[in-house]
Design a protein around this motif. Sequence first.
Motif, mmCIF file in Angstrom:
data_model
loop_
_atom_site.group_PDB
_atom_site.id
_atom_site.type_symbol
_atom_site.label_atom_id
_atom_site.label_comp_id
_atom_site.label_asym_id
_atom_site.label_seq_id
_atom_site.Cartn_x
_atom_site.Cartn_y
_atom_site.Cartn_z
ATOM 1 N N GLU A 65 -1.260 -23.206 15.004
ATOM 2 C CA GLU A 65 -0.976 -24.231 14.282
ATOM 3 C C GLU A 65 0.473 -24.903 13.637
ATOM 4 N N GLU A 66 0.485 -25.462 13.675
ATOM 5 C CA GLU A 66 1.252 -26.115 13.334
ATOM 6 C C GLU A 66 2.828 -26.232 14.946
ATOM 7 N N LYS A 67 2.313 -25.933 15.653
ATOM 8 C CA LYS A 67 3.503 -25.260 17.034
ATOM 9 C C LYS A 67 3.601 -27.243 18.265
#
Length: 61
Positions: free
Chosen positions: A28-30
């Motif tokens: 997540e959020e990469k």
Amino acid sequence: MPRDNNHERFMDMDRKQAEGFCQECHAEEKIKPLPEKHPQPYRCLFCHKRIDQVRELETDK
């Protein structure tokens, strides 16, 4: 798993070793997070075969 510049370094690793790097980009959020309904990300190469594994499966038939 595609054989591209982003994944090339994982092609010669054993499956478990390569899977240890998936979350660097797919968490997540990469760079490319997994979709919301994706199964737990600890057995990535079980479903996302490397191209060499696909060829082995095809020749076994």
